[in-house]
Design a protein around this motif. Sequence first.
Motif, short mmCIF file in Angstrom:
data_model
loop_
_atom_site.label_atom_id
_atom_site.label_comp_id
_atom_site.label_asym_id
_atom_site.label_seq_id
_atom_site.Cartn_x
_atom_site.Cartn_y
_atom_site.Cartn_z
N PRO A 1 -21.72 10.85 3.73
CA PRO A 1 -21.00 9.99 2.87
C PRO A 1 -21.58 9.86 1.38
CG PRO A 1 -21.54 8.69 4.64
CD PRO A 1 -21.71 9.96 5.05
N PRO B 1 -28.28 -2.73 4.16
CA PRO B 1 -27.34 -3.22 3.14
C PRO B 1 -26.82 -4.64 3.51
CG PRO B 1 -26.24 -1.26 4.33
CD PRO B 1 -27.72 -1.55 4.74
N THR C 1 -25.89 2.26 -4.81
CA THR C 1 -25.16 2.14 -3.56
C THR C 1 -26.37 2.81 -2.49
OG1 THR C 1 -23.15 2.76 -4.65
CG2 THR C 1 -23.22 2.76 -2.24
N ASN D 1 -24.26 -2.25 -3.39
CA ASN D 1 -23.10 -1.63 -2.75
C ASN D 1 -23.71 -0.98 -1.48
OD1 ASN D 1 -21.16 -2.02 -5.09
ND2 ASN D 1 -22.71 -0.79 -6.14
N GLY D 2 -22.69 -1.44 -0.36
CA GLY D 2 -23.42 -0.67 0.86
C GLY D 2 -22.43 0.04 1.73
N PHE D 3 -22.58 1.06 2.44
CA PHE D 3 -21.85 1.60 3.36
C PHE D 3 -22.64 1.78 4.51
CE2 PHE D 3 -18.47 5.16 3.50
CZ PHE D 3 -19.09 5.85 4.69
N ASN D 4 -22.35 0.92 5.58
CA ASN D 4 -22.94 0.95 6.67
C ASN D 4 -21.92 1.56 7.88
OD1 ASN D 4 -23.93 -1.80 9.02
ND2 ASN D 4 -24.77 0.50 8.66
N GLY D 5 -22.29 2.80 7.92
CA GLY D 5 -21.34 3.76 8.59
C GLY D 5 -21.58 4.00 10.14
N PHE E 1 -26.36 4.08 1.52
CA PHE E 1 -25.66 4.44 2.64
C PHE E 1 -26.48 4.51 3.96
CE2 PHE E 1 -23.39 6.05 -0.85
CZ PHE E 1 -22.06 6.19 -0.45
#
Lengths: 285, 573
Positions: A73, A55, A43, A61-65, A45
């Motif tokens: 995160p 990502p 993953t 798996n990606g969390f583009n915040g 972040f």
Amino acid sequence: MVNPEIYEPNRETAWCPGCGDIPLRQCLAEVLAELELKPSQVTMFTGIGQAAKMPHYIKVNGFNGLHGRALPPAIGMRLANPEMKVIVESGDGDTYAEGGNHILHNIRRNPDIAHFVHNNQIYGLTKGQASPTSEETLTTSTQPNGITQRPFNPVKFAIAMGATFVARSFVGKKEHLKAMMKAAINHKGYALIDILQPCVSFNKINTYQWYMKRVYELGDDYNSTDYHDAIKKADEWGDNIPIGIIYKAEGVPIFRDRHPQIGDRVLVKEKKHPREFQALIDELK
Amino acid sequence: MDFNLVIAGEAGQGLNTLNFVLSKILFKSGFHIYSTKNYESRVRGGHNFMKIRFGDEKITAPKDEQDILLALNKASIEIHQDYVKDDGIMIYNGESYEGELREKNQDKEIFSLEAALIAQDIGNGRVANTVFVGVLLKLLGMNLKIAEEVLDEYFRRAEDIKQMNIDALHKGYEKAEVAKRRFEMPEVTPRDNQILINGNQAIGMGAAVAGVQFYSAYPMTPATGVMNYLAKRQNDLGIVVEQAEDEIAAIMMALGGSYSGIRSMTGSSGGGFALMTEAVSFAGIAELPIVIVDVQRPGPATGLPTRTEQADLLFTINAGHGDFPKMVIAVKDAEDAFYQTFRAVNLAEKYQIPVILLSDQFLADAEVNVDAFDLEELENYNGFISDKEAKNITDYRRYAFSDDGVSPMAYPGQLEDDIVLIDSDEHDEHGHIIEDAETRVKMVDKRFDKIDKLIMEDLEEPEYVGPENIDYLLIGWGSTYGPLQEARELLEQDGHDVGLLTFSDVWPLPIEELEDKIDGPTSIIVENNGTAQFSRLISAETGIMINHELVKYNGRPFTAHEIYEAIQEEVID
Ligand SMILES: Cc1ncc(C[n+]2csc(CCOP(=O)(O)OP(=O)(O)O)c2C)c(N)n1
Ligand code: SF4
């Protein structure tokens, strides 16, 4: 062996042709494949910036915040799931400016996270303002009189803060970068790589040629476990820029070790039922 | 029938312990109890006090008038003497200013107790407070059995200190023999199925019971109690409480947990919540479940750190930039706080939205007896796809369009051969960045479809108490519930027909019950803020104009009598 193509590292991007992010992505895909990881086991972040779009351009798996907020995160996931490989990818502005407080405290936490900072010494996505690592001689549209602050030295900062793995690499040296990435992912603890990554559109000082002329690889005779040597190395910048693992400490407890109540448990696989909590009520009787 | 007791002194004099021990004794004896805390933002010195109201019937609000004042220092007498009833009693430590005091309080009994000396005789100055407990129990005509049990439990880890406290209890009891005044207590019997709990504990417990496995926060009064509650039990519960470096990190960590598949929560007070707002907006577009509790204190900015107010309503409803759905629930009392927290965690997961719980200092610190929460009825909502479904997915779309706007949610690692991508940029069904106009509109609509579903399936109308035909309609939200209930009863005793409508769900605003009740009676809204925010919300959402606004913004909660008297003067007369 896993084929790097499963990471789809040739997806179309919104990056400029020639951008340093492109070879960086290729290296990353190859490293993940060589480590025999599948996309679902990793993953990433990110915050916001050109680098932080990663990502979308590589299949994990990606969390583009939010801008500057890639690390917190990742901590949340680190607690939830010890099995996941967690990578944080972000720009120099994202990490050292907007995210300054978080990098500081995550070094203290020493979570098992590999953090790749694309350091192009400029803000790419917002079209060329100074970043914390910009050279003092740079002028930009928002800094017409030059930079008002001295450049931030991320490597020295991280070592001084007690980071357990601090490296520098350069996208123009692909094999070196891949070796660093592998070492960082395998490091038990927080591993920071400051990656020199030319922005061909906005940074007219720190070009491929500029870096190429200056970077040199640390030899086998360099002892990366000596704190004082490392601080000295970290101060080298200008005509000679060392790349490699500048500091490394083994055996320091990682963040999850400090939460013995969760041990190796994969919290996401546990489902609790309200009736398990009767003791909380009885305690207040 | 109820009694009122105020314990007052400086910070650092052990008021908290005294309050806890006394409350517990009264509670275990079978009294209904309601205790509130009033403290200053300092660690030592200053003036703090706690009020304990207890009796043989359910109590929902604090009271100003006191039967007993227990003053641990001189200032406490000066500050509180006017609130002590004429047939009340004031107990204080030492004799130094008898004359002056007696003159001012002719009818009251002033009982002076050398508690410090007694404690020194026993061998530990710190047990002075327990001497007071003994005195009080004697005045109330109670025996020492339950008190001994409570002390036994409280000091179970320190045998010698326990014994000294028990000695102090007996000494106080004996000393009080000479007091002239005694109180007639109603007959009560201990009730097994009750607990003594405050608002912050109730929220913490609600979170734990709902399966929250991660609570990250940055300390801020009065929200810290929620964090303390969970932190103290994290080892037993096998959960994690992390003190983040700031509120931005706190909410982002929780969102990381939520994305990873575990129920996560954060909390703060207004100023800390202000820092979280960018992430609230992010949770909206990324469709990540999250519960955020805002235990309000007066603002703006740092305001009055240890006081109470209900002034974050419009801010929380509007928190976050851009258009996106969220839910705001204002908890009414400790019992509601427990069940609403449980519900909030489930709704956040069901709709993949941020849910904000509004509490306040008054409720956070008010300690009350309630029926033990019934866990049998509680069921967790599982918002994730099953592992079986996950096996068959090859083209996972985190933001798949659907009839009700809710997309199938998987966590990273759950799909063997696919990934879970979430994004703060506008995105397509897969989570990838888009900029085209058409997808943008579809995504905005999809997110709001979820709120339509929520309104249909889960929105709760306010609670109505009162007769069918009324002349006056009281309206409140959140923690004014208790004082309003009692105020309504007082008005009813005077022969008025009064109804009370109290909102828990405040956003989206449920309007059916309001529209049903509003025509006819004179409407009065009661709010613990300066600008009647809820009144403004109602008029903005429905066009309804409330007839009277009764507001209080001095940092203190309403008492029932205060509401009752204000309505008599300003509305009825
Ligand atoms: C809170 C917030 N502030 C500012 C921005 C605008 N912004 C987007 S990216 C960026 C800087 C990016 O620079 P860097 O992190 O160095 O990444 P690069 O684009 O160079 O890869 C800024 C200021 C934003 N998106 N959010
Ligand atoms: S602006 Fe610079 S950093 Fe951004 S894509 Fe173009 S070259 Fe790369």
